[in-house]
Structures are given as structure tokens and as C-alpha cells.
Design a protein around this motif. Structure first.
Motif, PDB file in Angstrom:
ATOM      1  N   ILE A 104       0.849  -1.145   0.016  1.00 60.05           N
ATOM      2  CA  ILE A 104      -0.066  -0.149   0.054  1.00 60.05           C
ATOM      3  C   ILE A 104       0.863   1.186  -0.092  1.00 60.05           C
ATOM      4  O   ILE A 104       0.511   2.186  -0.505  1.00 60.05           O
ATOM      5  N   PHE A 105       2.172   1.058   0.547  1.00 66.45           N
ATOM      6  CA  PHE A 105       2.841   2.353   0.604  1.00 66.45           C
ATOM      7  C   PHE A 105       3.375   2.647  -0.988  1.00 66.45           C
ATOM      8  O   PHE A 105       3.538   3.735  -1.364  1.00 66.45           O
ATOM      9  N   GLU A 107       1.935   1.939  -3.549  1.00 68.96           N
ATOM     10  CA  GLU A 107       0.575   2.235  -4.490  1.00 68.96           C
ATOM     11  C   GLU A 107       0.460   3.773  -4.156  1.00 68.96           C
ATOM     12  O   GLU A 107       0.232   4.504  -4.986  1.00 68.96           O
ATOM     13  N   TRP A 108       0.713   4.123  -2.860  1.00 70.19           N
ATOM     14  CA  TRP A 108       0.778   5.744  -2.488  1.00 70.19           C
ATOM     15  C   TRP A 108       1.721   6.503  -2.997  1.00 70.19           C
ATOM     16  O   TRP A 108       1.431   7.353  -3.434  1.00 70.19           O
ATOM     17  N   ARG A 109       2.930   5.963  -2.945  1.00 74.55           N
ATOM     18  CA  ARG A 109       4.047   6.547  -3.567  1.00 74.55           C
ATOM     19  C   ARG A 109       3.958   6.643  -5.165  1.00 74.55           C
ATOM     20  O   ARG A 109       4.306   7.796  -5.647  1.00 74.55           O
ATOM     21  N   GLY A 111       1.118   6.939  -7.038  1.00 73.45           N
ATOM     22  CA  GLY A 111       0.138   7.773  -7.104  1.00 73.45           C
ATOM     23  C   GLY A 111      -1.174   7.080  -7.420  1.00 73.45           C
ATOM     24  O   GLY A 111      -2.045   7.825  -7.983  1.00 73.45           O
ATOM     25  N   SER A 112      -1.265   5.785  -7.422  1.00 74.71           N
ATOM     26  CA  SER A 112      -2.470   5.057  -7.812  1.00 74.71           C
ATOM     27  C   SER A 112      -3.747   5.265  -7.035  1.00 74.71           C
ATOM     28  O   SER A 112      -4.799   5.267  -7.080  1.00 74.71           O
ATOM     29  N   LEU A 113      -3.420   5.787  -5.747  1.00 71.91           N
ATOM     30  CA  LEU A 113      -4.561   6.311  -4.843  1.00 71.91           C
ATOM     31  C   LEU A 113      -5.262   7.585  -4.868  1.00 71.91           C
ATOM     32  O   LEU A 113      -6.347   7.779  -4.439  1.00 71.91           O
ATOM     33  N   ASN A 114      -4.612   8.417  -6.032  1.00 71.93           N
ATOM     34  CA  ASN A 114      -5.215   9.782  -6.097  1.00 71.93           C
ATOM     35  C   ASN A 114      -6.114   9.638  -7.180  1.00 71.93           C
ATOM     36  O   ASN A 114      -6.187   9.203  -8.171  1.00 71.93           O
TER      37      ASN A 114
END
Length: 117
Positions: A104-105, A107-109, A111-114
């Protein structure tokens, strides 16, 4: 012996009556235009097939499925630790969670969660 046979006949007749009632009640009617269209949700069936699909929405859906499956895999581990404490179970649970947090870190780095860009 005769009671068993009578019970069988009664249950058979009861099941046939229930099947007949459900068949009669579930008759579909195509009275409205929305019910007879392939897209019952309100999309226009001609134009919506050609529109582009958001890849971010798909990626977020895949992430949801991954973390949903993660919970179903993690629950038996937590229950097994609470029933009988073992260091092997505790360490395997922490390794499992570490791999998920690293994913999850990442994916967050990435930018997939934006949602908004």
C-alpha cells in the motif's frame, strides 16, 4: 413405515406447490422501456460502450479486492493466536501485515490512490 411414506408424499406435494407458486409469482413483465433495455441503470446503450473507462477506478477496485481478501486471510490467523498463543503465528501475522503495508505504501508513492490529478 406407512407414516414415513405419508410424510414423503406430503413433503413432495408441498414442494411442488411451493415451486408452482414461486413460478407464478416470478413471471417477468417487460412493460417499461427501462426494463427491456440492456442497461437498466440508465446509461445510453449506444454511446456508453464506446466511452473510455478510467484506469484509476479499475486500479482502486483491484486494491479493494486485494485488501478485502487480506482481511479474510488475516482473520483465521488472529483467531488462532487468540485461542493458543504461539510465536510462530505472531511472527507470520506480522510478516503478512508488513508485506501488505509495503504494497500500500508503494501504491501511495506511485500515485495510484489519487483520484484527482
Amino acid at each position: 413405515m406407512i407414516e414415513c411414506f405419508l410424510l414423503f408424499i406430503f413433503l413432495f406435494i408441498l414442494s411442488m406447490v411451493l415451486v408452482l407458486v414461486s413460478f407464478l409469482l416470478s413471471e417477468k413483465t417487460f412493460e417499461s422501456r427501462e426494463k427491456s433495455s440492456p442497461y437498466e441503470c440508465g446509461f445510453d446503450p449506444i454511446l456508453s460502450a464506446r466511452s473510455s473507462f478510467s484506469l484509476r477506478f479499475f486500479l482502486l477496485g483491484v486494491l479493494f479486492v486485494v485488501f478485502d481478501v487480506e482481511l479474510s486471510l488475516l482473520m483465521p490467523v488472529v483467531l488462532s493466536i487468540s485461542v493458543g498463543f504461539s510465536y510462530v503465528g505472531l511472527i507470520s501475522c506480522f510478516i503478512f501485515l508488513l508485506v501488505l503495508f509495503l504494497g500500500i505504501f508503494h501504491e501511495w508513492r506511485e500515485g495510484s490512490l489519487n483520484w484527482v490529478i
